[in-house]
Design an enzyme around this catalytic site. Structure first.
Site, PDB file in Angstrom:
ATOM      1  N   CYS A 100      19.493 -18.691  -2.960  1.00 48.76           N
ATOM      2  CA  CYS A 100      19.502 -19.431  -4.229  1.00 48.76           C
ATOM      3  C   CYS A 100      19.719 -20.730  -3.798  1.00 48.76           C
ATOM      4  O   CYS A 100      18.735 -21.356  -3.183  1.00 48.76           O
ATOM      5  CB  CYS A 100      20.700 -18.851  -5.186  1.00 48.76           C
ATOM      6  N   HIS A 120      19.494 -12.985  -5.518  1.00 44.21           N
ATOM      7  CA  HIS A 120      20.798 -12.817  -5.138  1.00 44.21           C
ATOM      8  C   HIS A 120      20.936 -11.311  -4.643  1.00 44.21           C
ATOM      9  O   HIS A 120      21.057 -10.636  -5.232  1.00 44.21           O
ATOM     10  CB  HIS A 120      21.863 -13.014  -6.381  1.00 44.21           C
ATOM     11  N   GLU A 123      23.119  -9.841  -2.925  1.00 43.32           N
ATOM     12  CA  GLU A 123      24.533  -9.216  -3.294  1.00 43.32           C
ATOM     13  C   GLU A 123      24.494  -8.681  -4.698  1.00 43.32           C
ATOM     14  O   GLU A 123      25.379  -8.006  -4.887  1.00 43.32           O
ATOM     15  CB  GLU A 123      25.586 -10.383  -2.871  1.00 43.32           C
TER      16      GLU A 123
END
Lengths: 252, 196
Positions: B76, B178, B180
Site C-alpha cells: 500500500c 492488502h 493480509e
C-alpha cells in the site's frame, strides 16, 4: 471491475454474538470469531461488528474482540458501537480493525469526523446513518431509530463526506426488520450525490432484494444480519444469482 | 526470516497475524543495524504518503533501504514510497521506481477511495503470483495509485484508469492491495514472497 460487496453484520455484547444463528454446525454460535470465520469461508467480502456492550469495560472487550478477529480472519472488518473519541479509534486500529463506524458520536460532535480522518485517513472512517421518513423528508435518527434529530439525512451525509467520511453505511429504519427490500429510491438519491462508497442496509429479505439494490441504485455494498444469521440466504447462492444478473462479485 | 521495517506509519497487527497464520517467521527493523539479521523485508504503510516519507527519513534508514539487494515488498503506502513522487503532499519519495503516485479523479461513477475487491491481472511470469490465477480478486482501499508502466508494472487493475496493482524491479516488489486482508490469494502471495 470493482466487485459489489456482501457484508454480514454481527451484533456483539460483552464479547459474544447476540441474536440466534443456525446456519452452520457451529461449536459455539455465540463466538464472534467462529461465526466470522464461517462467513469468510462462505464468501462474505467484509464483516461489520456492532458492539452493543453497555458497561464501562467496553473498550477493553472491543479491543480483545478485534484482536481475536484480526488473528483469525483474512478479510476486512469494521467495528462500530460506542466509539466516542480518538483514543477509542486508535486502540481499535492498533488491534487490527480496518475501519471504524461512527453513528451518534458524529451527530453529537461532527468535528469528530474531521479529527478521525486527519488522524487515521478517510479510508478508516465509516459514518453510519440511521434514517427514517418524516413527511416528505428523511431525518437522521439515533438509538436504533427511536430518537429523531433535527438533521435532514441527505444534508448530514453530504456534510459527513465533506468532513472526511470514507464511506457511508445508510440504514433505513422504515425498512429495517421488515424483510420487504431496501429503500431503493433514497439509496439511489444518496448514491448519486456522493463520491464515496455507500453501503445499503435495512430491509433485506430475499436474494432478489440484493439484485434490485445493486441494479437500481448502484450502491457499492449491501449489509444484512438476520437473513444470513438464520440461514435464509446463503452467501454462495446469493453471489451466484448476482453473477447471473451480470453484477460483478468476488469469486472465492 | 522477514524483517518488517518500522517507521511509525500505520498498524501492523493484521500483517503479523497473517504471517503467524502462515507460519512465516518475522522480526522488526527499527534502524540500520537491524537489517543484517533478515533475508527479506516488508515495508508496510497506511495513511498519508508525504507524512510516511517524513517519518521514514527521520529513522535514518532511507539510504539503507535504497541499497537493499534482498527481496523487499512494499504494501500500500509502503509500495508508493518506492516511487519517485506522490501527489499526496506533493512529496519526493525513494525513487527506486522512476514512476509516480497520482490521485484518482473524483467522479460519482468511480468513487474515491477505491474501496473493495478488484481483479488483479498479471501477465508476467513472476514467482510473486505463483499459484494465483490472473484476475483473482484482492482487497484495495486507497485514493492514490501508481501509474501503469510497461517496464515496472507486474500486475494491473482497472478502475477509472488502469493502474499498477503490483510493481517489480530487481529485488523490489510492491502491491497496492492488502494481501493480509485478501483472503486465500493474499495469503498465497505472502507465502510466495517469503519463498523468493
Amino acid at each position: 471491475m470493482l466487485s459489489k460487496r456482501i457484508i454480514p453484520c454481527l451484533d456483539v455484547k460483552d464479547g459474544r454474538t447476540v441474536k440466534g444463528v443456525n446456519f452452520v454446525d457451529l461449536r459455539d454460535a455465540g463466538d464472534p470469531v467462529e461465526l466470522a470465520w464461517n462467513y469468510s469461508a462462505q464468501g462474505a467480502d467484509e464483516l461489520v461488528f456492532l458492539d452493543i456492550t453497555a458497561t464501562h469495560e467496553r473498550r477493553k472487550t472491543m479491543v480483545e474482540l478485534v484482536k481475536a478477529v484480526a488473528r483469525q480472519i483474512n478479510i476486512p472488518f469494521t467495528i462500530g458501537g460506542g466509539i466516542n473519541e480518538i483514543a477509542d479509534a486508535d486502540a481499535l486500529l492498533n488491534a487490527g480493525a480496518d475501519k471504524i463506524s461512527i453513528n451518534s458520536a458524529a451527530v453529537r460532535n461532527p468535528a469528530l469526523i474531521d479529527e478521525l480522518a486527519k488522524a487515521f485517513g478517510v479510508q478508516f472512517v465509516v459514518i453510519a446513518v440511521d434514517t427514517r421518513r418524516v413527511g416528505n423528508g428523511h431525518v437522521v435518527h439515533l438509538n436504533g431509530g427511536r430518537i429523531a434529530t433535527g438533521k435532514q439525512t441527505f444534508d448530514w451525509i453530504l456534510e459527513a463526506e465533506s468532513r472526511g467520511a470514507g464511506e457511508i453505511l445508510l440504514t433505513s429504519m422504515d425498512h429495517d426488520g421488515t424483510k420487504g427490500g431496501f429503500d431503493i429510491s433514497f439509496l439511489k438519491d444518496v448514491n448519486e450525490a456522493v463520491h464515496i462508497p455507500v453501503i445499503a442496509s435495512g430491509g433485506a429479505g430475499s436474494v432478489q432484494h440484493f439484485v434490485d439494490v445493486f441494479e437500481k441504485t448502484n450502491v457499492d455494498a449491501a449489509l444484512a444480519a438476520s437473513v444470513f444469521h438464520y440461514g435464509e440466504i446463503l452467501i454462495p447462492d446469493l453471489k451466484e444469482v448476482l453473477r447471473q444478473n451480470n453484477i460483478e462479485v468476488r469469486q472465492l | 526470516m522477514i524483517g518488517i521495517i518500522r517507521y511509525g506509519a500505520g498498524n501492523i497487527f493484521s500483517l503479523t497475524a497473517a504471517l503467524e497464520r502462515l507460519g512465516i517467521k518475522y522480526g522488526m527493523v527499527y534502524s540500520e543495524t537491524d537489517f543484517e539479521q533478515f533475508d527479506h523485508y516488508i515495508i508496510p504503510g497506511v495513511g498519508h504518503a508525504g507524512a510516511a516519507m517524513n517519518k521514514l527519513q527521520q529513522t535514518g534508514m532511507v539510504d539503507k533501504i535504497k541499497s537493499l539487494k534482498k527481496p523487499t515488498l512494499g504494501i500500500c503506502v509502503g509500495m508508493q514510497l518506492l516511487t519517485s513522487y506522490s501527489e499526496e503532499g506533493n512529496t519526493d519519495l525513494l525513487n527506486i521506481f522512476p514512476i509516480k503516485t497520482l490521485r484518482f479523479a473524483d467522479s460519482s461513477e468511480y468513487k474515491v477511495p477505491h474501496t473493495g475487491w478488484n481483479e488483479v491481472n498479471h501477465g508476467k511470469d513472476n514467482a510473486l503470483f505463483k499459484n494465483i490465477p490472473t484476475a483473482s480478486h484482492f482487497y484495495f482501499v486507497h485514493s492514490y495509485f501508481i501509474e501503469f508502466n510497461e517496464a515496472y508494472t507486474l500486475a494491473s487493475t482497472a478502475y477509472s484508469t488502469k493502474f499498477s496493482a503490483s510493481i517489480w524491479k530487481d529485488n523490489f516488489f510492491g502491491v497496492q492491495f492488502h494481501p493480509e486482508k485478501s483472503g486465500r490469494y493474499g495469503e498465497q502471495l505472502l507465502t510466495n514472497f517469503s519463498n523468493l
